[in-house]
Design a protein around this motif. Structure first.
Motif, short mmCIF file in Angstrom:
data_model
loop_
_atom_site.label_atom_id
_atom_site.label_comp_id
_atom_site.label_asym_id
_atom_site.label_seq_id
_atom_site.Cartn_x
_atom_site.Cartn_y
_atom_site.Cartn_z
N ASN A 344 0.81 -1.22 0.00
CA ASN A 344 0.00 0.00 0.00
C ASN A 344 0.84 1.28 0.00
O ASN A 344 0.29 2.37 0.14
N ASP A 345 2.17 1.12 -0.17
CA ASP A 345 3.08 2.27 -0.21
C ASP A 345 2.88 3.17 1.00
O ASP A 345 2.67 4.39 0.89
N ARG A 346 3.01 2.59 2.19
CA ARG A 346 2.87 3.36 3.43
C ARG A 346 4.00 3.00 4.38
O ARG A 346 4.54 1.89 4.34
N ILE A 347 4.33 3.95 5.23
CA ILE A 347 5.36 3.73 6.24
C ILE A 347 4.80 4.14 7.60
O ILE A 347 4.14 5.17 7.73
N TYR A 348 5.05 3.31 8.61
CA TYR A 348 4.60 3.55 9.98
C TYR A 348 5.80 4.02 10.79
O TYR A 348 6.81 3.30 10.88
N ILE A 349 5.70 5.19 11.36
CA ILE A 349 6.79 5.75 12.14
C ILE A 349 6.38 5.81 13.60
O ILE A 349 5.39 6.45 13.95
N ARG A 350 7.15 5.11 14.44
CA ARG A 350 6.90 5.14 15.89
C ARG A 350 7.55 6.38 16.48
O ARG A 350 8.73 6.37 16.84
#
Length: 479
Positions: A344-350
């Protein structure tokens, strides 16, 4: 039949190589030498098939047999002391993804280290011993052609491997120099108080001790006990401190010293009321500028990365994440493989200051840089979840200092006239770039993962585009 006769196999006990050699001598007595060799060869092969041959030392520890096919090199390793300890350390490197060539170099160096340190049994070794041994090793005369009589590379490798191996075995004696000769007992008690009663982290404790360095060193030059300290002495030190440091640094140092004095008062080490009489310098909100690099300089920084070397490929992906998403270095370290949704071309940043991760669209250029690193450089056969790892085995996640060095070693030589050259400089550059392109403060705050609007307001002062528009405004009709 001759093997059974001379080796006495009826006992069922394992036969050693020594037993075979002794039996071969008896069998070949007054006979030609090839008879003895034939006996040894036939007995060894047959007894191995029957599982009656006691394994020789190198066969008991397969890692040496795997690394050294040459018999003489193998014996050099297996005949040395601390065989099991060296094998365990080499296995640790294997688990970390070390290649066979690297393992062979480490194994050879461990033997050298034992020889030069006279380390034939477990004992404590000081760093001074290691350095002296490393100098002797670097000065050795070999058949290799060298430009100089002293090899810096050999010394550094000797020291590096010695520290790692001895620390792994718990044999490294670290002699800590006491920075405060007169207050070491008080400081030790204060550290125990922060750790055991306050429950502070080791990182926080280390920071507090570093801030105390200035005061305790200066005081120890003239005074040998805390009761001798007066508020006049502390005021003079604060005034001196203000000449060379920012108000924020002075505030942090003085605050740390005041907390220490409160603890000292509770133990009756100093005068009462001394801590309350200290006035901490005022620090005004938004009084400073972030001094970010210009966006064209950030682009040049990324473009100048070497895309051929493993380190350059990894560092380029890190620099792009810092610049595009304004990530903190702790967030770079914590980024895991599952945090990137490729479908889905997404990045999760904590974010380090938010309880929930932020979700961003994955930029095509950033995604390409990460894919290039994952496919070409990152070893993916090791059980580590973090995306970015060290480039040398044993592979592990990056440290905060490593991420800082990745930016600093490239940003400082550009001589941009900025105050800071670490990862936070690129975070400031990202925020300023967004402001200059018309993004609202609220959106900038969300993009950077900041909790309050005050943290983002500082970037309004470096909205250079808007400031230029104001400076070009025609005021002739109003004057």
């Amino acid at each position: 039949m001759k093997i059974v006769q001379y080796l006495n196999l009826q006992t069922g006990q394992p036969i050693t190589i020594h037993d075979i050699n002794k039996a071969a001598d008896l069998y070949s007595h007054n006979k030609k030498n090839h008879t003895r060799i034939g006996f040894i060869s036939a007995a060894t092969i047959w007894l191995k098939k029957l599982n009656l041959l006691e394994l020789i030392q190198e066969e008991r520890i397969p890692i040496f047999n795997m690394l050294f096919k040459n018999r003489s090199w193998l014996l050099q390793q297996t005949m040395k002391p601390l065989l099991k300890e060296r094998a365990a350390y080499l296995q640790l490197q294997v688990d970390g993804g070390a290649k066979k060539k690297t393992l062979r170099v480490i194994a050879e160096y461990l033997v050298v280290i034992m020889d030069y340190l006279n380390f034939n049994s477990l004992r404590l070794v000081t760093t001074k011993e290691i350095e002296q041994a490393a100098n002797r090793w670097a000065e050795r005369k070999t058949y290799h052609f060298r430009k100089n009589d002293f090899s810096i590379e050999a010394k550094n490798r000797f020291i590096g491997l010695s520290l790692k191996w001895l620390n792994y075995m718990g044999c490294l004696m670290v002699i800590r120099k006491e920075p405060f000769p007169f207050f070491c007992q008080e400081l030790t008690a204060y550290v125990q108080y922060m750790r055991n009663e306050k429950g502070l982290s080791e990182y926080t404790i280390d920071g507090q001790c570093r801030r105390l360095t200035y005061f305790l060193k200066c005081i120890s030059l003239k005074y040998k006990s805390l009761p001798d300290i007066s508020i006049q002495i502390i005021d003079r030190l604060i005034i001196k401190l203000l000449d060379g440091k920012s108000r924020v640094s002075v505030r942090d140092i003085v605050s740390a010293f005041r907390v220490f004095l409160r603890f000292a008062e509770s133990r009756h080490w100093c005068r009462k009321g001394l801590a309350d009489s200290i006035k901490i310098p005022m620090v005004y909100k938004q009084a400073s500028l972030p001094y970010p690099p210009q966006w064209k300089d950030v682009q040049r920084l990324i473009a100048d990365c070497d895309t051929e070397s493993p380190t350059g490929i990894r560092d380029r992906a890190i620099l792009m994440l810092l610049a595009v998403y304004g990530m903190r270095r702790s967030e770079i370290i914590k980024l895991q493989m599952d945090d990137i949704d490729w479908e889905n071309d997404r990045i999760y940043i904590r974010r380090s200051k938010r309880s929930r991760p932020q979700i961003f669209p994955l930029s095509q250029s950033v995604g390409s840089a990460i894919i290039h690193y994952l496919q070409k450089i990152r070893p993916n056969n090791i059980p580590i979840k973090e995306v970015f790892l060290t480039t040398l085995a044993p592979y592990r996640e990056l440290s905060g200092q490593t991420v800082y060095n990745i930016v600093e070693k490239r940003l400082r030589p550009m001589q941009l006239g900025i105050a800071h050259h670490g990862p936070h400089a690129l975070r400031h550059g990202c925020a300023t770039h967004l402001i200059n392109n018309g993004i609202s403060l609220n959106e900038v705050r969300d993009h950077l993962g900041q909790l309050s609007m005050d943290a983002a307001r500082i970037y309004a002062k470096v909205d250079l585009v808007s400031l230029r528009k104001i400076s070009e405004f025609n005021l002739k009709g109003l004057l």
